[in-house]
Scaffold this motif. Structure first.
Motif, PDB file in Angstrom:
ATOM      1  N   ASP A  55       0.827  -1.217   0.000  1.00 20.25           N
ATOM      2  CA  ASP A  55       0.000   0.000   0.000  1.00 20.25           C
ATOM      3  C   ASP A  55       0.853   1.255   0.000  1.00 20.25           C
ATOM      4  OD1 ASP A  55       0.588  -0.826   2.870  1.00 20.25           O
ATOM      5  OD2 ASP A  55      -0.156   1.207   3.152  1.00 20.25           O
ATOM      6  N   VAL A  71       3.411   3.687  -1.525  1.00 25.33           N
ATOM      7  CA  VAL A  71       3.984   4.101  -2.803  1.00 25.33           C
ATOM      8  C   VAL A  71       5.500   4.216  -2.709  1.00 25.33           C
ATOM      9  CG1 VAL A  71       4.066   5.997  -4.478  1.00 25.33           C
ATOM     10  CG2 VAL A  71       1.878   5.203  -3.589  1.00 25.33           C
ATOM     11  N   ARG A  74      -3.113  -1.357  -9.788  1.00 33.14           N
ATOM     12  CA  ARG A  74      -3.841  -1.308  -8.523  1.00 33.14           C
ATOM     13  C   ARG A  74      -4.712  -2.540  -8.343  1.00 33.14           C
ATOM     14  NH1 ARG A  74      -5.398   2.551  -4.838  1.00 33.14           N
ATOM     15  NH2 ARG A  74      -4.481   4.242  -6.053  1.00 33.14           N
ATOM     16  N   LEU A 106      -0.030  -1.936  -6.360  1.00 30.82           N
ATOM     17  CA  LEU A 106      -0.525  -1.078  -5.287  1.00 30.82           C
ATOM     18  C   LEU A 106      -1.824  -1.631  -4.721  1.00 30.82           C
ATOM     19  CD1 LEU A 106      -0.132   1.599  -3.704  1.00 30.82           C
ATOM     20  CD2 LEU A 106      -1.523   2.693  -5.481  1.00 30.82           C
ATOM     21  N   ASN A 150      -3.766   6.055  -0.225  1.00 30.92           N
ATOM     22  CA  ASN A 150      -3.188   6.017  -1.572  1.00 30.92           C
ATOM     23  C   ASN A 150      -4.209   6.084  -2.706  1.00 30.92           C
ATOM     24  OD1 ASN A 150      -4.174   3.387  -2.236  1.00 30.92           O
ATOM     25  ND2 ASN A 150      -2.406   2.415  -1.303  1.00 30.92           N
TER      26      ASN A 150
END
Length: 174
Positions: A133, A135, A161, A147, A153
């Motif tokens: 999670d 970055v 994602r 991600l 975020n």
């Protein structure tokens, strides 16, 4: 066999639920996960940064976090096809080592504890994929960064994602 490294907090373990519950109880507030949209709790209450970080210094804080829905099932499936490592930035809170280790053993007993990596900077992790999670960790990782959606975020657009563990299953197993 391809290797997947998976972050623990906010990916496998529901960090925010407990953090908000403690904060709300101590400060008489009613903040929700929705209030964290695009931010961390310390950004919402900058005057209480030391107190907010203080919760995380409790050696037992990470021991009783809830498992994020479907994480156990999907990680077990991934473990059958991939070499799975858990990479948690425990160096930020060194007192968390024992609690994190015990939590992983309790909730993910099928994983090899020799594949638990307690680190700071995850750029040292040699894996094909990192699900995280944070970055910052993905920016420094040399493999493919995935991600995992967390409140802080939601505005990030530079990485592939996944919103929940069913997305992880779809990405890696279909």
């Amino acid at each position: 066999m391809k290797r997947i490294a998976i972050d623990m907090d906010e990916v496998m373990a529901d960090f925010n639920k407990k953090h908000l519950a403690l904060f709300n109880a101590d400060y008489g507030e009613a903040l929700t996960v929705e209030d964290l949209h695009g931010k961390k709790l310390r950004e919402l209450r900058p005057n209480l940064v030391n107190e907010i970080r203080g919760y995380l210094k409790d050696p037992g804080y990470f021991r009783d976090l809830e498992v994020i829905q479907d994480a156990q099932e999907v990680i077990k499936e991934l473990h059958e096809t991939y070499e799975v490592y858990i990479a948690t930035a425990a160096m930020h809170f060194p007192s968390s080592f024992t609690a994190k280790y015990e939590w992983l053993q309790e909730h993910f007993p099928f994983l090899n504890d020799q594949h638990f990596v307690f680190c700071g900077d995850k750029s040292v992790i040699k894996a094909d994929y990192l699900i995280d999670d944070n970055v910052y960790q993905l920016e420094r990782f040399t493999g493919k960064g995935i991600l995992y959606t967390a409140p802080h975020n939601v505005h990030e657009e530079r990485f592939t994602r996944v919103n929940h563990w069913q997305d992880v299953r779809d990405y890696f197993l279909k």
